[in-house]
Design a protein around this motif. Structure first.
Motif, mmCIF file in Angstrom:
data_model
loop_
_atom_site.group_PDB
_atom_site.id
_atom_site.type_symbol
_atom_site.label_atom_id
_atom_site.label_comp_id
_atom_site.label_asym_id
_atom_site.label_seq_id
_atom_site.Cartn_x
_atom_site.Cartn_y
_atom_site.Cartn_z
ATOM 1 N N LEU A 1 -13.211 53.987 -17.217
ATOM 2 C CA LEU A 1 -13.637 55.313 -16.774
ATOM 3 C C LEU A 1 -13.302 56.350 -17.836
ATOM 4 C CD1 LEU A 1 -14.636 57.323 -14.572
ATOM 5 C CD2 LEU A 1 -12.285 57.404 -13.734
ATOM 6 N N LEU A 2 -14.286 57.159 -18.163
ATOM 7 C CA LEU A 2 -14.099 58.267 -19.104
ATOM 8 C C LEU A 2 -14.339 59.577 -18.348
ATOM 9 C CD1 LEU A 2 -13.939 59.608 -21.926
ATOM 10 C CD2 LEU A 2 -16.375 59.154 -22.164
ATOM 11 N N VAL A 3 -13.337 60.450 -18.312
ATOM 12 C CA VAL A 3 -13.464 61.758 -17.675
ATOM 13 C C VAL A 3 -13.442 62.817 -18.779
ATOM 14 C CG1 VAL A 3 -12.484 63.395 -16.035
ATOM 15 C CG2 VAL A 3 -12.275 60.946 -15.609
ATOM 16 N N ILE A 4 -14.504 63.613 -18.871
ATOM 17 C CA ILE A 4 -14.574 64.685 -19.867
ATOM 18 C C ILE A 4 -14.374 66.005 -19.141
ATOM 19 C CG2 ILE A 4 -15.968 65.775 -21.660
ATOM 20 C CD1 ILE A 4 -17.576 63.186 -21.862
ATOM 21 N N ASP A 5 -13.195 66.596 -19.328
ATOM 22 C CA ASP A 5 -12.905 67.871 -18.684
ATOM 23 C C ASP A 5 -13.326 69.008 -19.619
ATOM 24 O OD1 ASP A 5 -12.032 69.631 -16.796
ATOM 25 O OD2 ASP A 5 -9.914 69.506 -17.354
ATOM 26 N N GLU A 6 -13.764 70.117 -19.055
ATOM 27 C CA GLU A 6 -14.251 71.271 -19.832
ATOM 28 C C GLU A 6 -15.316 70.818 -20.835
ATOM 29 O OE1 GLU A 6 -13.531 73.921 -18.654
ATOM 30 O OE2 GLU A 6 -11.514 73.935 -17.841
ATOM 31 N N GLU A 7 -16.352 70.195 -20.297
ATOM 32 C CA GLU A 7 -17.411 69.577 -21.108
ATOM 33 C C GLU A 7 -18.056 70.540 -22.088
ATOM 34 O OE1 GLU A 7 -21.941 68.977 -21.277
ATOM 35 O OE2 GLU A 7 -20.755 70.455 -20.183
ATOM 36 N N GLN A 8 -18.130 71.812 -21.727
ATOM 37 C CA GLN A 8 -18.821 72.790 -22.577
ATOM 38 C C GLN A 8 -18.101 73.018 -23.905
ATOM 39 O OE1 GLN A 8 -17.022 73.649 -19.939
ATOM 40 N NE2 GLN A 8 -15.582 75.146 -20.745
ATOM 41 N N ARG A 9 -16.847 72.532 -24.049
ATOM 42 C CA ARG A 9 -16.092 72.712 -25.284
ATOM 43 C C ARG A 9 -16.361 71.618 -26.309
ATOM 44 N NH1 ARG A 9 -15.056 77.347 -26.309
ATOM 45 N NH2 ARG A 9 -13.391 76.735 -27.727
ATOM 46 N N PHE A 10 -17.111 70.584 -25.914
ATOM 47 C CA PHE A 10 -17.380 69.473 -26.815
ATOM 48 C C PHE A 10 -18.801 69.538 -27.349
ATOM 49 C CE2 PHE A 10 -13.931 68.044 -24.160
ATOM 50 C CZ PHE A 10 -13.105 67.332 -25.021
ATOM 51 N N GLY A 11 -18.980 69.200 -28.614
ATOM 52 C CA GLY A 11 -20.316 69.097 -29.188
ATOM 53 C C GLY A 11 -20.978 67.783 -28.783
ATOM 54 N N VAL A 12 -22.292 67.696 -28.985
ATOM 55 C CA VAL A 12 -23.040 66.486 -28.627
ATOM 56 C C VAL A 12 -22.492 65.269 -29.360
ATOM 57 C CG1 VAL A 12 -25.294 65.355 -28.764
ATOM 58 C CG2 VAL A 12 -25.146 67.729 -28.032
ATOM 59 N N SER A 13 -22.189 65.408 -30.656
ATOM 60 C CA SER A 13 -21.745 64.259 -31.449
ATOM 61 C C SER A 13 -20.438 63.681 -30.912
ATOM 62 C CB SER A 13 -21.578 64.652 -32.916
ATOM 63 O OG SER A 13 -20.655 65.719 -33.044
ATOM 64 N N VAL A 14 -19.500 64.559 -30.501
ATOM 65 C CA VAL A 14 -18.223 64.086 -29.953
ATOM 66 C C VAL A 14 -18.453 63.372 -28.630
ATOM 67 C CG1 VAL A 14 -15.964 64.798 -29.077
ATOM 68 C CG2 VAL A 14 -16.898 65.889 -31.113
ATOM 69 N N LYS A 15 -19.333 63.934 -27.783
ATOM 70 C CA LYS A 15 -19.595 63.308 -26.476
ATOM 71 C C LYS A 15 -20.253 61.942 -26.633
ATOM 72 C CE LYS A 15 -21.199 67.275 -24.843
ATOM 73 N NZ LYS A 15 -21.761 68.334 -23.993
ATOM 74 N N GLU A 16 -21.143 61.819 -27.633
ATOM 75 C CA GLU A 16 -21.783 60.518 -27.867
ATOM 76 C C GLU A 16 -20.757 59.508 -28.379
ATOM 77 O OE1 GLU A 16 -24.796 59.751 -26.859
ATOM 78 O OE2 GLU A 16 -24.887 61.794 -26.119
ATOM 79 N N GLU B 74 -2.172 52.898 -19.182
ATOM 80 C CA GLU B 74 -3.277 52.837 -18.201
ATOM 81 C C GLU B 74 -4.117 54.114 -18.223
ATOM 82 O OE1 GLU B 74 -0.599 49.619 -16.910
ATOM 83 O OE2 GLU B 74 -0.205 51.731 -17.350
ATOM 84 N N ILE B 75 -3.485 55.253 -18.393
ATOM 85 C CA ILE B 75 -4.214 56.529 -18.412
ATOM 86 C C ILE B 75 -3.832 57.283 -19.684
ATOM 87 C CG2 ILE B 75 -4.600 58.744 -17.258
ATOM 88 C CD1 ILE B 75 -3.883 57.412 -14.611
ATOM 89 N N ALA B 76 -4.838 57.587 -20.509
ATOM 90 C CA ALA B 76 -4.607 58.354 -21.737
ATOM 91 C C ALA B 76 -5.257 59.723 -21.588
ATOM 92 C CB ALA B 76 -5.192 57.618 -22.937
ATOM 93 N N ILE B 77 -4.461 60.772 -21.729
ATOM 94 C CA ILE B 77 -4.957 62.144 -21.615
ATOM 95 C C ILE B 77 -4.875 62.771 -23.005
ATOM 96 C CG2 ILE B 77 -4.596 64.397 -20.539
ATOM 97 C CD1 ILE B 77 -3.113 62.848 -18.271
ATOM 98 N N GLY B 78 -5.987 63.273 -23.506
ATOM 99 C CA GLY B 78 -5.934 63.813 -24.857
ATOM 100 C C GLY B 78 -7.077 64.727 -25.203
ATOM 101 N N THR B 79 -6.986 65.305 -26.385
ATOM 102 C CA THR B 79 -8.069 66.117 -26.929
ATOM 103 C C THR B 79 -9.064 65.166 -27.596
ATOM 104 O OG1 THR B 79 -6.865 66.340 -29.018
ATOM 105 C CG2 THR B 79 -6.490 68.035 -27.333
ATOM 106 N N HIS B 80 -9.934 65.714 -28.461
ATOM 107 C CA HIS B 80 -10.884 64.825 -29.146
ATOM 108 C C HIS B 80 -10.172 63.886 -30.123
ATOM 109 C CE1 HIS B 80 -10.598 68.526 -31.580
ATOM 110 N NE2 HIS B 80 -10.632 67.700 -32.601
ATOM 111 N N ARG B 81 -8.850 63.970 -30.198
ATOM 112 C CA ARG B 81 -8.073 62.977 -30.965
ATOM 113 C C ARG B 81 -8.337 61.569 -30.423
ATOM 114 N NH1 ARG B 81 -5.958 59.529 -33.336
ATOM 115 N NH2 ARG B 81 -3.858 59.375 -34.215
ATOM 116 N N LEU B 82 -8.728 61.476 -29.157
ATOM 117 C CA LEU B 82 -9.001 60.170 -28.542
ATOM 118 C C LEU B 82 -10.222 59.469 -29.137
ATOM 119 C CD1 LEU B 82 -8.316 60.897 -24.754
ATOM 120 C CD2 LEU B 82 -7.050 59.323 -26.204
ATOM 121 N N VAL B 83 -11.094 60.208 -29.836
ATOM 122 C CA VAL B 83 -12.281 59.567 -30.432
ATOM 123 C C VAL B 83 -12.065 59.241 -31.900
ATOM 124 C CG1 VAL B 83 -13.849 60.728 -28.837
ATOM 125 C CG2 VAL B 83 -13.411 61.749 -31.065
ATOM 126 N N SER B 84 -10.835 59.381 -32.386
ATOM 127 C CA SER B 84 -10.546 59.014 -33.774
ATOM 128 C C SER B 84 -10.728 57.503 -33.975
ATOM 129 C CB SER B 84 -9.105 59.409 -34.136
ATOM 130 O OG SER B 84 -8.911 60.789 -33.936
#
Length: 502
Positions: free
Chosen positions: A62-77, A42-52
């Motif tokens: 629901l998508l929660v992006i914590d510490e948003e400033q650590r992600f590039g635009v391409s990863v967020k898209e 039900e809840i997956a907590i992960g690094t950008h490994r989640l966008v593999s």
């Protein structure tokens, strides 16, 4: 850390929570991914490994992006592409300029949490030229109260050498080193041992910038702080002072005359904004230093000085509106902003005084909302909110509201500028050779305005010509409210103005 917190809070509910990162073995990752695909997690907590590519969600809501400033635009898209209808909540202490600009222009909703946890104290932040004695005093002071110390040195090549220098200053302290080139299991053990208080000083790179929550570590020393970004420094500083103990942050630099102007600005901003909840102020200063970035592209910062902020925002709003119209997307903006946006100049105090709205950020937001109002109803709503939150409107706030109404009226009448001086109101028509001016004169706007003046304005007025422009000078204006009533009467089919409530 997030996994531990979620498991504790959800322990009474039938919810399965899993984590996905490089700290889990390949076999564990494979099993978690398989369970995510079929909806068992039900809840997956992960690094950008989640966008593999191998991670597919059965029904993502629901998508929660914590510490948003650590992600590039391409990863967020990529994260947003997981599902077109997903709700996105972005969390950050210091939004990057691009994200902050999105919020300021209304593309994204913005909430600011300014109230700190109970008993938290502001972090004492000081800038010092590198000096071993200063380092020794700062560490000794923290160890004397049985605390722990972060020492940030962002060069893996000589981090062991720096750790040895620190050891020389405090021979009795237990020191360990951590950096991103270590094996995951080794790095995890070092951080876990520091969390449990097994050693005194952690010498590390900025790998500890996010997520580390160690209540007993309340002094941070950052070597070559001039090489860090403003948001990065604020995030690092946020690792200390996370309990009821006073936190200290020491920024070590070369002599200030040997570092760049922007680096000095960053350091001074961090020292200036050390109060709790000051992340938004720091982000605004970062926006000022780095620029807003490419809103429709991938750059997350960039300069807009060549155009100027107002012109940049106007071009941006028009571009977004045109793209929406081309794609058949309904605009979130209610009425369209008039093609001519008049300016208003009054000779009375028209502002929100500090004694009325104390918080500077709140005043900024209120000014911004009023400047974006394109209907009478939006101005009335703005006034109602002021009265509800801050009490009766003082005269300066009523003047500001009247000036905003005058701007709407003047824009609707095709005027480019209105000035109220003494007992005169001067109405400036557009330049004859401009696009707006051609429409104003050829489509009868000038004649309509002249005829309305002759009927509606009982006091004397005169017409004056200045090169390519014409202006009307209306006499006998008693005050700003009277000027507004006279101006409103020139706009056809407009209701009579109701007095501005206190």
């Amino acid at each position: 850390q997030h996994l531990r917190t979620f498991n504790r809070r959800m322990q009474d509910f039938p919810i399965r929570i899993e984590s996905l990162s490089r700290f889990r073995s390949s076999a564990e990752q494979k099993k978690v991914v398989a369970d995510i695909v079929v909806g068992k997690v039900e809840i997956a907590i992960g690094t950008h490994r989640l966008v593999s590519k191998d991670v597919k969600f059965k029904d993502l809501g629901l998508l929660v992006i914590d510490e948003e400033q650590r992600f590039g635009v391409s990863v967020k898209e990529k994260l947003k592409e997981l599902r077109a209808t997903v709700d996105v909540l972005t969390l950050t202490a210091t939004p990057i300029p691009r994200t902050l600009q999105f919020s300021l222009m209304g593309v994204r909703d913005l909430s600011i949490i300014q109230t700190p946890p109970q008993n938290r104290q502001p972090i004492d932040t000081k800038i010092h030229v590198y000096n071993p004695q200063v380092i020794q005093r700062a560490i000794a002071g923290e160890l004397a109260r049985n605390g722990q110390v972060f020492f940030i040195h962002n060069r893996v090549q000589d981090i062991e050498e720096m750790a040895a220098k620190v050891q020389d200053e405090v021979p009795s302290a237990h020191i360990r080193v951590a950096h991103g080139q270590m094996k995951p299991a080794q790095l995890q053990k070092i951080v876990a041992d520091f969390y449990r208080g097994k050693f005194d000083i952690l010498v590390s790179t900025n790998i500890v910038e996010n997520g580390i929550d160690i209540a007993n570590a309340n002094t941070m020393i950052i070597n070559r702080a001039d090489r860090f970004g403003l948001a990065e420094l604020h995030q690092l500083r946020g690792r200390v002072g996370r309990s009821d103990r006073k936190g200290y942050c020491l920024l070590l630099t070369p002599p200030l005359n040997r570092i760049s102007r922007d680096a000095r600005k960053r350091l001074m901003a961090l020292e200036e904004f050390s109060d709790l909840g000051s992340g938004f102020n720091i982000a605004m200063r970062d926006l000022d230093i780095r620029g807003a970035g490419n809103i429709l592209g991938a750059e997350q910062s960039g300069y807009i000085n060549d155009l100027g902020y107002e012109m940049y925002m106007r071009i941006l709003e028009d571009a977004v509106r045109e793209l929406n119209e081309e794609q058949g997307v309904a605009s979130k903006e209610a009425p369209r902003r008039p093609e001519i946006e008049a300016s208003v100049d009054v000779d009375v105090l028209a502002l929100l005084e500090e004694s009325y709205v104390v918080d500077s950020i709140e005043r900024f937001n209120l000014y911004r909302r009023l400047s974006q109002a394109v209907t009478e109803a939006e101005i009335e709503e703005w006034e109602r909110e002021l009265r509800d939150r801050f009490g009766s409107l003082p005269e300066s706030a009523r003047n500001l509201s009247a000036a905003a109404r005058m701007k709407l009226c003047a824009s609707d009448a095709g005027l480019v500028h209105v000035a109220v001086r003494g007992n005169k109101m001067i109405l400036h028509c557009p330049d004859k050779e401009s696009e707006a001016g051609k429409a104003f004169y050829e489509e009868g706007g000038f004649e309509k305005l002249l005829s309305k003046l002759e009927v509606a304005v009982t006091s004397q007025f005169k017409v004056e010509k200045e090169k390519k422009r014409v202006k009307f000078v209306v006499m006998g204006v008693e005050n700003l409210d009277d000027a507004l009533k006279k101006l409103q009467s020139l706009i056809q089919d407009k209701p009579t103005l109701t007095p501005i409530e206190q």
